[in-house]
Write an enzyme that holds these catalytic residues in place. Structure first.
Site, short mmCIF file in Angstrom:
data_model
loop_
_atom_site.label_atom_id
_atom_site.label_comp_id
_atom_site.label_asym_id
_atom_site.label_seq_id
_atom_site.Cartn_x
_atom_site.Cartn_y
_atom_site.Cartn_z
N ARG A 1 -5.14 7.66 3.62
CA ARG A 1 -5.71 6.32 3.74
C ARG A 1 -5.31 5.65 5.05
NH1 ARG A 1 -5.31 4.48 -2.62
NH2 ARG A 1 -7.43 5.08 -3.11
N LYS B 1 -8.05 10.54 -18.04
CA LYS B 1 -8.52 9.68 -19.13
C LYS B 1 -10.02 9.55 -19.20
CE LYS B 1 -4.79 6.32 -19.59
NZ LYS B 1 -4.52 4.97 -19.12
N GLY C 1 -8.73 9.10 -5.88
CA GLY C 1 -7.50 9.29 -5.12
C GLY C 1 -6.86 10.65 -5.36
N GLY D 1 -11.77 3.97 -7.80
CA GLY D 1 -12.34 2.97 -8.70
C GLY D 1 -13.60 2.36 -8.14
#
Ligand code: ADP
Ligand code: MG
Length: 401
Positions: free
Chosen positions: A37, A205, A358, A382
């Site tokens: 990043r 998840k 990520g 996200g």
């Protein structure tokens, strides 16, 4: 939407420009374990310094509790940014206080300062608009009357936060190179997409990705599901999954997705075999088992070799691929083969291939795969998922106004 190029064309020499960057890197103590990043933020910063701007960078790191916390200091990031720029980056000791004011005042043309972790100020993430607005006023005051705001932190544009959203309402605002590139790529995944369009989802998840699955079912030709989230799908199909990751509370919704995929003619491809490990550990013993024979005391930590072959074959004719979420616990080398197989298939493929997330991006680098083997590696997990869910991104919408 005005862009960085427009700002530079207007002239920035001697002007102070606030850049919201996404410098939220993984740290091991104070060591940066993946500086992707920081590197991604360089083009926008150097375009500005090259044009003589005095650049003030705002960024967050981790989740401090709205107050200064040395564990979340941006000091390691300031040092790395300085190394990559080949010039000192002054780090302010606070966000918008005396130290920030002095640090900004000391900037010379073409130099860069970094404000301390913006989330040390509780107003950054406040739900109260007036509080966020007050912080945005303080940020705008730092760059002064002829200042400007460049939004370049794609990883945060889905957040309605002071340094992302509110500050853009206070200053002339421009999309940085990174935000612009990301938005362009994501549009190619939602409009006039070249087919077959295949999406590969994995990661831990299911609940993180429910929204995107629901939306993608209307758009894709094939959906391949691996990683920890696959076990909730396998359970919904009636398989026992032992001690594998399972989100019982999502079973009903997942069963709905299976039915929806069938109705729409979307090919939903699940693992046919897995590496069933004795525990969650780097050196855990494992055996390769078909998905209808996962032992009760074992947990699936990677997709198996037949599934790797299956997934690779389902990617072979793809013209567009979006991949989010590792196929297994890639952090442990022996459970990284599934992730490696999918990532390598994308490197080989001539499809328009986008990696979002990520951990997925980190996996690409950890596995030593060439980053230019993909059409695009998104810096925002996200944000890219929310875009694909069809949600408006506040930090992008505000740049359009
Ligand atoms: P991304 O950041 O790319 O969106 P996620 O955050 O959703 O990805 O998921 C990444 C995590 O999922 C990784 O830390 C990986 O170890 C974990 N994971 C993948 N497969 C499994 C599995 N079978 N069991 C447990 N965790 C898994
Ligand atoms: Mg992640």
């Amino acid at each position: 939407m005005k862009t960085l190029d427009d700002l530079i064309a207007e002239g920035v020499s001697g002007r102070r420009v606030l850049v919201r960057a996404d410098l939220n890197v993984p740290l091991d103590g104070s060591r940066i374990t993946d500086d992707g990043r920081v590197r991604a933020s360089l083009p926008t910063i150097t375009a500005l310094t090259g044009a003589g701007a005095r650049v003030v960078v705002a960024a967050h790191l981790g989740r401090p509790k709205g107050e200064p916390d040395p564990a979340f200091s941006l000091a390691p990031v300031a040092a790395r940014l300085g190394e990559l720029l080949g010039a000192d980056v002054a780090l302010a000791g606070d966000v918008v206080g005396e130290s920030a004011k002095a640090t900004v005042a000391a900037l010379t043309d073409g130099s860069v300062a970094l404000l301390e972790n913006i989330r040390f100020d509780a107003r950054e993430t406040s739900k109260d608009e007036a509080e966020r607005s007050a912080l945005a006023d303080d940020l705008a005051a730092l760059v002064g009357a002829d200042g400007a705001f460049v939004s370049d932190g794609f990883g945060v544009v889905h957040r309605k936060q002071a340094s992302v959203y509110d500050v853009a309402t206070k200053l002339p605002h421009y999309a940085g190179g990174l935000v612009l590139a990301e938005v362009e790529v994501l549009r190619r995944l939602t409009e006039d997409t070249a087919r077959p369009y295949v999406v590969v989802l994995g990661g831990a998840k299911v609940s993180d990705k429910l929204g995107v699955i629901a939306n993608l079912l209307a758009k894709v030709d094939r959906l391949l599901i691996g990683g920890g989230m696959a076990y909730t799908f396998l359970r919904a199909q009636g398989h026992e999954v032992g001690k594998s990751l399972l989100q019982e509370d999502q079973l009903e919704q997942v069963a709905g997705f299976l039915a929806e995929a069938e109705k729409r003619g979307v090919e939903l491809v699940l693992p046919v075999d897995v590496l069933a490990a004795t525990g969650f550990a780097e050196d855990a013993d494992y055996e390769t088992v078909p998905v209808d024979a996962i032992p009760a005391d074992r947990m699936g930590l990677d997709i198996g070799p037949r599934t790797c072959e299956l997934f690779v074959s389902k990617l072979a004719d793809a013209k567009t691929v979006f991949w989010n979420g590792p196929m297994g616990v890639f952090e442990f080398p022996r459970f990284a083969r599934g992730t490696n197989a999918v990532a390598s298939a994308l490197v080989e493929s001539d499809a328009f291939s986008v990696v979002g997330g990520g951990d997925s991006a980190a996996a690409v680098r950890l596995l030593g795969l060439p980053e230019d083997g993909f059409s695009h590696i998104s810096t925002g997990g996200g944000a890219s998922l929310e875009f694909l869910e069809g949600k408006e991104l506040p930090g992008v919408a505000v740049l359009e106004s």
